[in-house]
Design a protein around this motif. Structure first.
Motif, PDB file in Angstrom:
ATOM      1  N   ALA A   1     -33.984   3.336  14.830  1.00 41.76           N
ATOM      2  CA  ALA A   1     -34.325   2.189  13.989  1.00 41.76           C
ATOM      3  C   ALA A   1     -35.785   1.814  14.227  1.00 41.76           C
ATOM      4  O   ALA A   1     -36.365   2.121  15.273  1.00 41.76           O
ATOM      5  CB  ALA A   1     -33.415   1.011  14.320  1.00 41.76           C
ATOM      6  N   ASP A   2     -36.363   1.118  13.274  1.00 41.90           N
ATOM      7  CA  ASP A   2     -37.797   0.815  13.339  1.00 41.90           C
ATOM      8  C   ASP A   2     -38.138  -0.323  14.286  1.00 41.90           C
ATOM      9  O   ASP A   2     -39.296  -0.738  14.377  1.00 41.90           O
ATOM     10  CB  ASP A   2     -38.330   0.514  11.942  1.00 41.90           C
TER      11      ASP A   2
ATOM     12  N   SER B   1     -39.176   5.821  15.496  1.00 38.51           N
ATOM     13  CA  SER B   1     -39.373   4.513  14.885  1.00 38.51           C
ATOM     14  C   SER B   1     -40.743   4.436  14.231  1.00 38.51           C
ATOM     15  O   SER B   1     -41.739   4.907  14.794  1.00 38.51           O
ATOM     16  CB  SER B   1     -39.258   3.432  15.967  1.00 38.51           C
ATOM     17  N   ARG B   2     -40.818   3.822  13.061  1.00 39.08           N
ATOM     18  CA  ARG B   2     -42.101   3.648  12.381  1.00 39.08           C
ATOM     19  C   ARG B   2     -43.027   2.717  13.165  1.00 39.08           C
ATOM     20  O   ARG B   2     -44.236   2.719  12.950  1.00 39.08           O
ATOM     21  CB  ARG B   2     -41.884   3.097  10.972  1.00 39.08           C
TER      22      ARG B   2
ATOM     23  N   VAL C   1     -30.168   5.168  17.423  1.00 38.38           N
ATOM     24  CA  VAL C   1     -30.620   3.963  18.116  1.00 38.38           C
ATOM     25  C   VAL C   1     -30.617   2.818  17.109  1.00 38.38           C
ATOM     26  O   VAL C   1     -31.343   2.849  16.118  1.00 38.38           O
ATOM     27  CB  VAL C   1     -32.025   4.164  18.718  1.00 38.38           C
ATOM     28  N   LEU C   2     -29.780   1.826  17.357  1.00 37.95           N
ATOM     29  CA  LEU C   2     -29.506   0.772  16.386  1.00 37.95           C
ATOM     30  C   LEU C   2     -30.638  -0.252  16.271  1.00 37.95           C
ATOM     31  O   LEU C   2     -31.431  -0.422  17.204  1.00 37.95           O
ATOM     32  CB  LEU C   2     -28.210   0.060  16.767  1.00 37.95           C
TER      33      LEU C   2
ATOM     34  N   GLN D   1     -30.138   6.047   6.435  1.00 36.95           N
ATOM     35  CA  GLN D   1     -31.089   5.069   5.934  1.00 36.95           C
ATOM     36  C   GLN D   1     -30.944   3.764   6.731  1.00 36.95           C
ATOM     37  O   GLN D   1     -29.845   3.377   7.111  1.00 36.95           O
ATOM     38  CB  GLN D   1     -30.857   4.807   4.453  1.00 36.95           C
ATOM     39  N   THR D   2     -32.060   3.082   6.929  1.00 36.22           N
ATOM     40  CA  THR D   2     -32.071   1.889   7.774  1.00 36.22           C
ATOM     41  C   THR D   2     -31.058   0.843   7.315  1.00 36.22           C
ATOM     42  O   THR D   2     -30.369   0.234   8.122  1.00 36.22           O
ATOM     43  CB  THR D   2     -33.479   1.265   7.798  1.00 36.22           C
ATOM     44  N   GLU D   3     -30.941   0.637   5.987  1.00 30.69           N
ATOM     45  CA  GLU D   3     -30.044  -0.407   5.511  1.00 30.69           C
ATOM     46  C   GLU D   3     -28.582  -0.114   5.862  1.00 30.69           C
ATOM     47  O   GLU D   3     -27.770  -1.024   5.982  1.00 30.69           O
ATOM     48  CB  GLU D   3     -30.193  -0.607   3.995  1.00 30.69           C
ATOM     49  N   GLU D   4     -28.238   1.156   6.041  1.00 32.59           N
ATOM     50  CA  GLU D   4     -26.877   1.519   6.426  1.00 32.59           C
ATOM     51  C   GLU D   4     -26.556   1.067   7.844  1.00 32.59           C
ATOM     52  O   GLU D   4     -25.410   0.755   8.164  1.00 32.59           O
ATOM     53  CB  GLU D   4     -26.688   3.036   6.371  1.00 32.59           C
TER      54      GLU D   4
END
Length: 266
Positions: free
Chosen positions: A80-81, A103-104, A56-57, A4-7
């Protein structure tokens, strides 16, 4: 393995074991110099072949050309987005690659970016992506799900020599090439699920599909619609299971549908 992105905020760049897999947390540094059979700048070939997961951070906007070319044991790529561009051959020849979450906010996929990823079976292109370069997924032999927005500009031979091309009406038996009718193939890819009988497929393949929409279609079409194959043999269930952007679980939809039909939901 889905992060998850927040992680991601707590991850630092580097290579280490994560959830039992050798994982590269990538911060945008240049890993490979030039084109062709050039040598890696930072990591030797043996190390590159040890990677199983690439994350990818946040903060990375561009995955450079040839960044992960020939990383033959990478199975999972998560972005990552912040990523907006994937350049030439960035993931080419990642022959074990099975799962990609783009990425979104991705806008561009370069020429041959994922070519020769032999194990890749599906790819879901985010709605902001405006251009996919020539042969971006060429020779991804197992690729059968290719979900792309209507407005995306597609180059030549984007899915040449893939399972999807082999199952298409344009299969000429000439090694999956289709230069002579690229426009027709590209339109077919974008409109493949336009028929109302495949509305459930379309819902399951949508970017972040809504559970209530899927349930509504099942109620109208019946539970069998989940297992009905489209024109190239892919079921709505397969779209849902392969879609990296959904949090909707097939088993929960089935349970909800059955209980509702039994009158046990209010």
């Amino acid at each position: 393995m889905r992060v998850q992105t927040e992680e991601w905020q707590r991850f630092i760049p580097g290579v280490r074991m994560y959830q039992g897999k050798m994982t590269l947390f990538y911060n945008g540094e240049k890993l490979w110099e030039g084109m062709g059979w050039s040598r890696p700048l930072i990591y030797d070939t043996r190390e590159r072949r040890s990677w199983e997961v690439i994350i990818v951070l946040p903060g990375v906007e561009v995955v450079p050309e040839d960044a992960f070319v020939y990383c033959k044991n990478v199975k999972i790529v998560l972005m990552a987005d912040t990523v907006r561009r994937i350049e030439f051959r960035a993931f080419a020849y990642c022959r074990s690659l099975e799962f990609v979450k783009l990425s979104r906010n991705l806008e561009f996929i370069g020429v041959a970016a994922f070519s020769n990823c032999d194990s890749l079976t599906s790819i879901f292109i985010p709605p902001l992506c405006s251009e996919i370069g020539n042969e971006a997924f060429r020779t991804c032999f197992k690729l059968i799900i290719f979900h792309v927005p209507q407005h995306t500009q597609l180059g030549n031979n984007v899915i040449a020599r893939t399972a999807l091309m082999e199952a298409s009406p344009f299969n000429t038996g000439t090694n999956g090439q289709y230069e002579e009718n690229n426009e027709e193939v590209n339109e077919w890819m974008k409109n493949r699920l336009a028929d109302n009988q495949f509305s459930l497929h379309r819902a399951c393949a949508d970017f972040n599909p809504a559970e209530e929409v899927i349930l509504d279609i099942i109620k109208r079409q019946g539970i069998g619609a989940f297992k009905k194959a489209d024109s190239v043999g892919v079921t709505a269930s397969q779209y849902l299971l392969q879609n990296p952007f959904t949090t909707t679980k097939e088993e929960m939809i089935m349970k909800h549908f059955i209980l509702d039909m039994m009158g046990e939901l209010v």
